[in-house]
Design an enzyme around this catalytic site. Structure first.
Site, PDB file in Angstrom:
ATOM      1  N   ASP A  12     -86.764  20.783 100.768  1.00  0.00           N
ATOM      2  CA  ASP A  12     -86.141  19.702 100.188  1.00  0.00           C
ATOM      3  C   ASP A  12     -84.843  19.954  99.980  1.00  0.00           C
ATOM      4  O   ASP A  12     -84.229  20.790 100.570  1.00  0.00           O
ATOM      5  CB  ASP A  12     -86.707  19.342  98.766  1.00  0.00           C
ATOM      6  CG  ASP A  12     -86.621  20.501  97.694  1.00  0.00           C
ATOM      7  OD1 ASP A  12     -85.942  21.454  97.983  1.00  0.00           O
ATOM      8  OD2 ASP A  12     -87.253  20.346  96.382  1.00  0.00           O
ATOM      9  N   CYS A  69     -88.532  24.894  98.505  1.00  0.00           N
ATOM     10  CA  CYS A  69     -87.825  24.090  97.873  1.00  0.00           C
ATOM     11  C   CYS A  69     -87.371  24.928  96.646  1.00  0.00           C
ATOM     12  O   CYS A  69     -86.985  26.343  96.935  1.00  0.00           O
ATOM     13  CB  CYS A  69     -89.300  23.189  97.282  1.00  0.00           C
ATOM     14  SG  CYS A  69     -90.324  23.692  96.424  1.00  0.00           S
ATOM     15  N   THR A  71     -88.658  26.422  93.926  1.00  0.00           N
ATOM     16  CA  THR A  71     -89.346  27.452  93.309  1.00  0.00           C
ATOM     17  C   THR A  71     -90.287  27.878  94.618  1.00  0.00           C
ATOM     18  O   THR A  71     -90.969  28.900  94.672  1.00  0.00           O
ATOM     19  CB  THR A  71     -90.453  26.905  92.348  1.00  0.00           C
ATOM     20  OG1 THR A  71     -91.194  25.699  92.542  1.00  0.00           O
ATOM     21  CG2 THR A  71     -89.643  26.850  91.090  1.00  0.00           C
ATOM     22  N   GLY A  72     -90.450  27.075  95.564  1.00  0.00           N
ATOM     23  CA  GLY A  72     -91.520  27.299  96.450  1.00  0.00           C
ATOM     24  C   GLY A  72     -92.917  26.456  96.139  1.00  0.00           C
ATOM     25  O   GLY A  72     -93.914  26.303  96.940  1.00  0.00           O
ATOM     26  N   HIS A 102    -105.209  39.349 104.699  1.00  0.00           N
ATOM     27  CA  HIS A 102    -106.221  39.077 103.952  1.00  0.00           C
ATOM     28  C   HIS A 102    -106.568  37.712 104.046  1.00  0.00           C
ATOM     29  O   HIS A 102    -107.631  37.348 103.888  1.00  0.00           O
ATOM     30  CB  HIS A 102    -106.073  39.606 102.561  1.00  0.00           C
ATOM     31  CG  HIS A 102    -106.290  41.018 102.373  1.00  0.00           C
ATOM     32  ND1 HIS A 102    -106.771  41.810 101.442  1.00  0.00           N
ATOM     33  CD2 HIS A 102    -106.401  42.080 103.269  1.00  0.00           C
ATOM     34  CE1 HIS A 102    -106.616  42.990 101.684  1.00  0.00           C
ATOM     35  NE2 HIS A 102    -106.473  43.430 102.795  1.00  0.00           N
ATOM     36  N   ARG A 136    -114.022  41.886 106.863  1.00  0.00           N
ATOM     37  CA  ARG A 136    -114.657  41.290 105.650  1.00  0.00           C
ATOM     38  C   ARG A 136    -113.766  40.024 105.124  1.00  0.00           C
ATOM     39  O   ARG A 136    -114.409  39.303 104.262  1.00  0.00           O
ATOM     40  CB  ARG A 136    -114.589  42.324 104.601  1.00  0.00           C
ATOM     41  CG  ARG A 136    -113.376  42.723 104.171  1.00  0.00           C
ATOM     42  CD  ARG A 136    -113.452  43.951 103.114  1.00  0.00           C
ATOM     43  NE  ARG A 136    -112.057  44.019 102.278  1.00  0.00           N
ATOM     44  CZ  ARG A 136    -111.294  44.803 102.634  1.00  0.00           C
ATOM     45  NH1 ARG A 136    -111.209  45.376 103.732  1.00  0.00           N
ATOM     46  NH2 ARG A 136    -110.081  44.964 102.104  1.00  0.00           N
ATOM     47  N   HIS A 137    -112.546  39.959 105.692  1.00  0.00           N
ATOM     48  CA  HIS A 137    -111.902  38.629 105.106  1.00  0.00           C
ATOM     49  C   HIS A 137    -112.218  37.485 106.084  1.00  0.00           C
ATOM     50  O   HIS A 137    -112.104  36.552 105.453  1.00  0.00           O
ATOM     51  CB  HIS A 137    -110.438  38.883 105.458  1.00  0.00           C
ATOM     52  CG  HIS A 137    -109.945  40.339 104.714  1.00  0.00           C
ATOM     53  ND1 HIS A 137    -110.012  40.246 103.346  1.00  0.00           N
ATOM     54  CD2 HIS A 137    -109.423  41.538 105.260  1.00  0.00           C
ATOM     55  CE1 HIS A 137    -109.653  41.778 103.167  1.00  0.00           C
ATOM     56  NE2 HIS A 137    -109.304  42.274 104.199  1.00  0.00           N
TER      57      HIS A 137
HETATM   58  C1  RB5 Z   1     -86.443  20.158  92.491  1.00  0.00           C
HETATM   59  O1  RB5 Z   1     -85.519  19.730  91.678  1.00  0.00           O
HETATM   60  C2  RB5 Z   1     -87.449  21.001  92.350  1.00  0.00           C
HETATM   61  O2  RB5 Z   1     -88.376  20.322  91.642  1.00  0.00           O
HETATM   62  C3  RB5 Z   1     -88.086  21.393  93.631  1.00  0.00           C
HETATM   63  O3  RB5 Z   1     -87.197  21.683  94.538  1.00  0.00           O
HETATM   64  C4  RB5 Z   1     -89.031  22.252  93.369  1.00  0.00           C
HETATM   65  O4  RB5 Z   1     -88.854  23.405  92.820  1.00  0.00           O
HETATM   66  C5  RB5 Z   1     -90.520  21.799  93.119  1.00  0.00           C
HETATM   67  O5  RB5 Z   1     -91.264  22.523  93.184  1.00  0.00           O
END
Ligand code: RB5
Length: 149
Positions: A12, A69, A71-72, A102, A136-137
Site C-alpha cells: 500500500d 503495508c 505493519t504487514g 516448516h 513431517r511438515h
Molecule cells: C495504513 O494506515 C495501515 O493501516 C496499513 O498500512 C497496514 O498497516 C494495515 O495493516
C-alpha cells in the site's frame, strides 16, 4: 535459478520506498522482480494490493510474493484469503527462514513502519534462501490446504 524465478511485489502507500528497495535487492540476487505497484503516494487500500499479488502466486505466474503495508498484518490477512496462499508476516530472519522450512510459505509480508530497510532485506534473504524441509511438515501443510476445500 531453475524454474520459475519470478517474485511479485506489491504494497500500500505506506511501503512504496521499501517495496522498491526490496525489488531492487531481489533482482540483484538473480530473481525477476514483478513489481505491481502502486507507484504514487496517495492513500490506498492494502486488501486489493495483497489480493493482486496473491493471485499472481496462486496462478503459478510467480514463484513467491513479497507484500508490504504499515505493519504487514493487514496485507497478509488479505493475501491468505486467496486459495493456495501461505503468507506470514516476519519481523525477524529466523521466522522468515522457518516459514519456508516448516510451513512452505509462498508469500512474505513486511511492515514498513516496523522495520528499517537493512533488517527487511535480511528477512527477505532468509525467506528466499531456505527450502521447504518436507518430511513431517508435508502433512501439516496439507492440513492447511484441506481447510480451503
Ligand atoms: C495504513 O494506515 C495501515 O493501516 C496499513 O498500512 C497496514 O498497516 C494495515 O495493516
Amino acid at each position: 535459478m531453475p524454474g520459475n524465478n519470478r517474485i511479485v511485489l506489491s504494497s500500500d502507500h505506506t511501503a512504496i520506498a521499501l517495496r522498491q528497495a526490496v525489488a531492487a535487492h531481489v533482482a540483484a540476487r538473480g530473481w525477476e522482480a514483478v513489481d505491481i505497484g502502486p507507484v504514487t503516494p496517495e492513500s490506498t487500500h492494502y486488501p486489493m494490493h495483497g489480493e493482486a499479488a496473491a493471485r499472481r502466486v496462486a496462478s503459478g505466474d510467480c514463484r513467491f510474493g513479497i507484500i508490504l503495508c504499515g505493519t504487514g498484518q493487514g496485507i497478509m490477512m488479505a493475501a491468505n484469503k486467496v486459495k493456495g496462499i501461505r503468507c506470514g508476516v516476519c519481523a525477524d530472519a529466523y521466522s522468515a527462514r522457518m516459514i519456508r522450512q516448516h510451513n512452505d510459505a509462498n508469500m512474505l509480508a513486511l511492515g514498513a513502519r516496523v522495520q528499517g530497510e537493512g533488517l527487511a532485506l535480511d528477512i527477505v534473504d532468509a525467506f528466499l534462501s531456505a527450502p521447504f524441509e518436507g518430511g513431517r511438515h508435508v502433512a501439516r501443510v496439507a492440513m492447511i490446504g484441506e481447510m480451503e476445500r
